[in-house]
Design an enzyme around this catalytic site. Structure first.
Site, PDB file in Angstrom:
ATOM      1  CG  ASP A  82      -1.959   1.003   1.302  1.00  0.00           C
ATOM      2  OD1 ASP A  82      -2.424   1.410   0.221  1.00  0.00           O
ATOM      3  OD2 ASP A  82      -2.365   1.387   2.427  1.00  0.00           O
ATOM      4  CG  HIS A  83      -0.417   4.855   0.298  1.00  0.00           C
ATOM      5  ND1 HIS A  83      -0.875   5.806  -0.571  1.00  0.00           N
ATOM      6  CD2 HIS A  83      -1.496   4.474   1.025  1.00  0.00           C
ATOM      7  CE1 HIS A  83      -2.165   6.010  -0.372  1.00  0.00           C
ATOM      8  NE2 HIS A  83      -2.569   5.203   0.585  1.00  0.00           N
ATOM      9  CG  ASP A 104       0.908   7.639  -3.291  1.00  0.00           C
ATOM     10  OD1 ASP A 104       0.738   8.488  -4.204  1.00  0.00           O
ATOM     11  OD2 ASP A 104       0.494   7.798  -2.135  1.00  0.00           O
ATOM     12  N   GLY A 181      -7.298   8.597   7.696  1.00  0.00           N
ATOM     13  CA  GLY A 181      -7.381   8.925   9.110  1.00  0.00           C
ATOM     14  C   GLY A 181      -8.797   9.008   9.650  1.00  0.00           C
ATOM     15  CG  HIS A 210      -6.272   4.852  -1.286  1.00  0.00           C
ATOM     16  ND1 HIS A 210      -5.158   4.399  -0.638  1.00  0.00           N
ATOM     17  CD2 HIS A 210      -6.258   4.288  -2.511  1.00  0.00           C
ATOM     18  CE1 HIS A 210      -4.485   3.599  -1.451  1.00  0.00           C
ATOM     19  NE2 HIS A 210      -5.126   3.517  -2.595  1.00  0.00           N
ATOM     20  N   GLY A 211      -8.813   5.873   1.972  1.00  0.00           N
ATOM     21  CA  GLY A 211      -9.430   6.700   3.015  1.00  0.00           C
ATOM     22  C   GLY A 211     -10.891   6.356   3.214  1.00  0.00           C
ATOM     23  CB  ALA A 212     -12.746   3.518   2.149  1.00  0.00           C
ATOM     24  CB  SER A 213     -11.840   4.158   7.995  1.00  0.00           C
ATOM     25  OG  SER A 213     -10.925   3.085   8.081  1.00  0.00           O
ATOM     26  CB  THR A 254     -10.618  -0.692   5.969  1.00  0.00           C
ATOM     27  OG1 THR A 254     -11.721  -0.501   5.082  1.00  0.00           O
ATOM     28  CG2 THR A 254     -11.045  -0.357   7.387  1.00  0.00           C
TER      29      THR A 254
HETATM   30  C1  PGH Z   1      -6.165   3.694   3.269  1.00  0.00           C
HETATM   31  C2  PGH Z   1      -6.914   3.589   4.568  1.00  0.00           C
HETATM   32  N1  PGH Z   1      -5.023   2.973   3.161  1.00  0.00           N
HETATM   33  O1  PGH Z   1      -4.301   3.022   2.047  1.00  0.00           O
HETATM   34  O2  PGH Z   1      -6.521   4.377   2.334  1.00  0.00           O
HETATM   35  O3  PGH Z   1      -7.734   4.707   4.815  1.00  0.00           O
HETATM   36  O4  PGH Z   1      -7.556   5.871   7.008  1.00  0.00           O
HETATM   37  O5  PGH Z   1      -9.753   5.583   5.916  1.00  0.00           O
HETATM   38  O6  PGH Z   1      -8.625   3.642   6.882  1.00  0.00           O
HETATM   39  P1  PGH Z   1      -8.450   4.955   6.249  1.00  0.00           P
HETATM   40 ZN    ZN Z   2      -4.545   4.945   1.227  1.00  0.00          ZN
HETATM   41 CA    CA Z   3      -1.288  10.505  -2.504  1.00  0.00          CA
END
Ligand code: PGH
Ligand code: ZN
Ligand code: CA
Length: 307
Positions: A82-83, A104, A181, A210-213, A254
């Site tokens: 990831d990233h 990334d 986050g 991404h950022g899907a929590s 997540t």
């Molecule tokens: C994410 C996780 N990891 O690559 O994109 O995002 O912070 O929403 O869990 P969260």
């Molecule tokens: Zn991410």
């Molecule tokens: Ca980025």
């Protein structure tokens, strides 16, 4: 089973119209929680590690834990970087048997992002490893965002089309208003679904959110009960997430939800049972909480019984 190709997992999800959860892990408890949750719901699953997670536990530990555990289950399990930002980590992940890597370079100018991504695609594809890349910046969509800012941060659908053609990537993460986050939105949570639709129409590969929590009330309520302070935390509701999947998202990342669940589990035991000092009792509760959270996510994404 041996690890499954991330591409095979996500192409199937795309054909059948659901998303597969990609869950970030940092330790053994998390890997087991994710694998148990996916197994119970008979769901395919992607386990992912960041460069930070690799620094924390070592790439051998990360890759071997996932490989060993996947041998004992019948669901498809993939292992993803990831990233990835450093060339050496990406190479190391490919050598270590990861089934996909993310490059990334989304903070670079478009041409540089294309060049770096092309380089990664070449070595990864030679090794049978698939590649994810990102376009746009992950900043939460604010109510009062200007048109100029929106254009600057979020994915440009035309650019997405060119990017996919030029690089030959297998999955694309388009920025549509999420952020990493626990504090994703100051106002009402919302995503730019119109943009997602356009990207979907112009590209023909699985898309990644991404950022899907969720940072949902259940998690926050429990966290708060045991003393975790997260005032103003806000994430993606199940409805928003389901809509994103309906509009063509096939991989959902997540991390934050799992971190909150882990911490809450530990806090609960330490607070309620001050005489406990057996790590298994403390981390066991953390594991149970993480497993519950992962199961919730899998149900929302629609990958249950797709294993
Ligand atoms: C994410 C996780 N990891 O690559 O994109 O995002 O912070 O929403 O869990 P969260
Ligand atoms: Zn991410
Ligand atoms: Ca980025």
């Amino acid at each position: 089973m041996a690890l499954e190709s991330t591409k095979a997992i996500l192409e199937k999800a795309k054909r059948e119209g659901y998303a597969v959860g990609a869950f970030n892990i940092n330790n053994m408890e998390t890997v087991i929680a994710v694998m148990d949750a996916a197994t119970e719901l008979n769901s395919p699953v992607i386990i992912e590690v960041t460069e930070g997670a690799i620094r924390y536990m070592g790439i051998k530990m990360a890759s071997n834990m996932v490989k060993i555990l996947s041998e004992d289950v019948t669901i498809p399990v993939a292992l993803h970087l990831d990233h990835g930002k450093k060339w050496e980590t990406i190479l190391k992940a490919i050598e270590s048997g990861f089934t996909s890597v993310m490059i990334d370079a989304s903070d670079r100018p478009f041409e540089e992002n294309v060049e770096m991504t092309q380089r990664v695609v070449e070595v990864a594809h030679n090794a049978g490893v698939s590649v994810e890349a990102e376009l746009g910046r992950l900043t939460g969509l604010e109510d009062d965002i200007s048109v100029a800012d929106r254009e600057a941060f979020l994915v440009d659908p035309e650019e997405a089309e060119n990017f996919v053609t030029l690089t030959g990537i297998d999955f694309l993460a388009p920025a549509i208003g999420t952020s990493h986050g626990a504090f994703k939105f100051k106002g009402e949570p919302k995503l730019d679904f119109e943009r997602l639709k356009q990207v979907k129409a112009k590209t023909h590969i699985p898309l990644v959110l991404h950022g899907a929590s969720s940072v949902n009330d259940r998690l926050l309520g429990e966290a708060k009960r045991y003393g975790l302070e997260l005032q103003g935390a806000r994430g993606l509701s199940d409805d928003i997430l389901k809509k994103a999947v309906d509009e063509g998202i096939n991989k959902v990342n997540t991390d934050t939800d799992i971190r909150i669940a882990f911490t809450t589990g530990i806090r609960k035991v330490l607070l309620q049972k001050p005489s406990v000092f057996d790590p298994r009792k403390i981390l066991g509760q953390a594991r149970d909480f993480m497993k519950e959270t992962v199961k919730e996510r899998i149900k929302v994404l629609g990958s249950r019984d797709k294993g």
